[in-house]
Design an enzyme around this catalytic site. Sequence first.
Site, mmCIF file in Angstrom:
data_model
loop_
_atom_site.group_PDB
_atom_site.id
_atom_site.type_symbol
_atom_site.label_atom_id
_atom_site.label_comp_id
_atom_site.label_asym_id
_atom_site.label_seq_id
_atom_site.Cartn_x
_atom_site.Cartn_y
_atom_site.Cartn_z
ATOM 1 N N ASN A 165 0.801 -1.225 0.000
ATOM 2 C CA ASN A 165 0.000 0.000 0.000
ATOM 3 C C ASN A 165 0.835 1.277 0.000
ATOM 4 O O ASN A 165 0.483 2.269 -0.625
ATOM 5 C CB ASN A 165 -0.996 0.002 1.153
ATOM 6 C CG ASN A 165 -0.335 -0.188 2.500
ATOM 7 O OD1 ASN A 165 0.837 -0.562 2.606
ATOM 8 N ND2 ASN A 165 -1.085 0.062 3.561
ATOM 9 N N GLY A 242 1.760 -6.270 7.466
ATOM 10 C CA GLY A 242 0.799 -6.963 6.621
ATOM 11 C C GLY A 242 -0.304 -7.607 7.443
ATOM 12 O O GLY A 242 -0.669 -7.120 8.516
ATOM 13 N N SER A 243 -0.806 -8.726 6.955
ATOM 14 C CA SER A 243 -1.977 -9.360 7.562
ATOM 15 C C SER A 243 -1.602 -10.181 8.789
ATOM 16 O O SER A 243 -0.453 -10.598 8.958
ATOM 17 C CB SER A 243 -2.664 -10.273 6.542
ATOM 18 O OG SER A 243 -1.855 -11.404 6.273
ATOM 19 N N GLY A 247 1.612 -12.566 9.398
ATOM 20 C CA GLY A 247 2.421 -12.232 10.563
ATOM 21 C C GLY A 247 2.585 -13.408 11.500
ATOM 22 O O GLY A 247 3.666 -13.636 12.059
ATOM 23 N N GLU A 264 3.788 -5.323 12.409
ATOM 24 C CA GLU A 264 2.685 -4.361 12.372
ATOM 25 C C GLU A 264 1.611 -4.969 11.488
ATOM 26 O O GLU A 264 1.773 -5.086 10.273
ATOM 27 C CB GLU A 264 3.156 -3.020 11.823
ATOM 28 C CG GLU A 264 2.139 -1.914 12.071
ATOM 29 C CD GLU A 264 1.848 -1.098 10.846
ATOM 30 O OE1 GLU A 264 0.679 -1.117 10.397
ATOM 31 O OE2 GLU A 264 2.777 -0.461 10.323
ATOM 32 N N CYS A 298 -3.728 0.284 7.309
ATOM 33 C CA CYS A 298 -4.022 -0.503 8.500
ATOM 34 C C CYS A 298 -4.520 0.365 9.649
ATOM 35 O O CYS A 298 -5.302 -0.094 10.476
ATOM 36 C CB CYS A 298 -2.782 -1.276 8.928
ATOM 37 S SG CYS A 298 -1.325 -0.244 9.146
ATOM 38 N N GLU A 473 7.283 1.023 15.599
ATOM 39 C CA GLU A 473 7.989 1.721 14.542
ATOM 40 C C GLU A 473 7.918 3.221 14.828
ATOM 41 O O GLU A 473 7.142 3.679 15.659
ATOM 42 C CB GLU A 473 7.353 1.424 13.174
ATOM 43 C CG GLU A 473 7.283 -0.048 12.818
ATOM 44 C CD GLU A 473 8.621 -0.632 12.421
ATOM 45 O OE1 GLU A 473 9.606 0.143 12.312
ATOM 46 O OE2 GLU A 473 8.702 -1.851 12.232
#
Length: 502
Positions: A165, A242-243, A247, A264, A298, A473
């Site tokens: 994204n 990601g998802s 993850g 994340e 997200c 992050e």
Amino acid sequence: MTTVDEVAAFVAGLDLDDRCAAFVGGEVLRSDGDTIDVEDPATGKVLVATGEAGADLVDRAVLGAAEAFRGPWGTMRHSERGRALRRVADLLRENAGMLADLESIDTGKPLSQARSDVETSARYFEFYAGVADKNHGETIPTRSDELVYTVREPYGVVAHVTPWNSPLSQLCRGAAPSLACGNTVVVKPSEVTPLSTLVFARLLDRSGILPRDVLTVALGRGPTTGAAVVQHPAVGHIAFTGSVPTGTAIMTMAAQRMVGCNLELGGKSPTIVLADADLQKAARAGAAAAIRNSGQSCFATTRMLVHSSRYDEFVERCAEEMGNLSVGPGLTDPDLGPLSSGPHLAKVRSMVEAAVGEGAEVAAGGPDALDQPTGHFHAPTLLVGVDNAMTIAQNEVFGPVQSVIRFDDVDEAVAIANDSRYGLAAGVFTNDLTSAHALAGRLEAGQVQINRYPAGDVSTPFGGYKASGIGREKGVEAMHHYSQLKTVIIDLPEERWRGRTA
């Protein structure tokens, strides 16, 4: 660059098309297997066909980064490392126009958002350049005959598995603090949007700012190339965005080797709109969830929890805001571009249709509200009458879809907000500062935004509670997640701690 053909020609001019599968040692490495089409989501036209890095090319990418870590980068003075990172920020700004055009076509995002992403990418390197020599340990008071202190040391090679994204800014968000800590980086970008990562790596190598292979790239799909990168024995730490299922798989692989992860993952972020809130600001925030990356973010707030006394007015204002949003190809700089792919568009459409089947109503937009002959476009859509038990309220849509949920009192609002497996971010709109502070403390989220959504910048730590991930992050806090702590304990001779000389 202003056209799809010009972007494809530019990438070809850098020798980054035609089965490009890795970038190591200043060279483009190609694969002989199946190719992966990288398309313009506004038209469906294929930009390039990349290759896929198998175990051999992944090995070269990781070992190249490992060698760079053992070389000048790992031994460089912190202040010198910081100066190098500042020059990377300059490099990004010098090439901002080209990178923004590339990002807009590859991801479909509006050009103004792509330009903002490039500037954010530069800011990451600028910020971490300033803290590269400030990742301090501490001295710990213990016994008088001991000296105890801590130091922070790099992991070595950090693998970054980045999403589709916001590929460039997501890469720089993790790579900049990793490099500032003294690590080297191997990147596995999404196969859907790999172009800005490849071009950045090529520009970085040609600039000579960093020693060769401080940042290498391996292209391919997650189950193949991604798994090979994550499981490589020379990778000392892993960062993934990601998802939740992916993850979880990455965390399982990491556990088998006992290496750490920054994860994340997804979000279903609630925003509570109290009765005293500025409804126009809250309505704009509700619409903004559909704007950023066409809702493919997200942290987007996708559950607007509105007090019953203001519910109808809020719905009216939010529907108007969303109804006025423009949709089109990214290079025309609309409010929203296309979604990432045809399958993803189909998923978003099906989730909206399922919500209507469960009793929600469409107050603006909807799956059939646009007449776009090509591309993967979805109208900004407002769903009302949503109950938090509905599928649409519990699962990440990752599209331009907003849900409005009614509540009667604050305790009910908090219960609804926290009734989610996610906990990435949350918002509150109120003119009462006491209420804002109280709600910030009660919401189960890694970041709470008051009277503005989205908010924050490169300096504000970001990460989730619950299934939204592990680690943080952004900000100085990220330095703690890309370095490991060592404690040193020294026994002092008696004559020293008693103040006597030998």
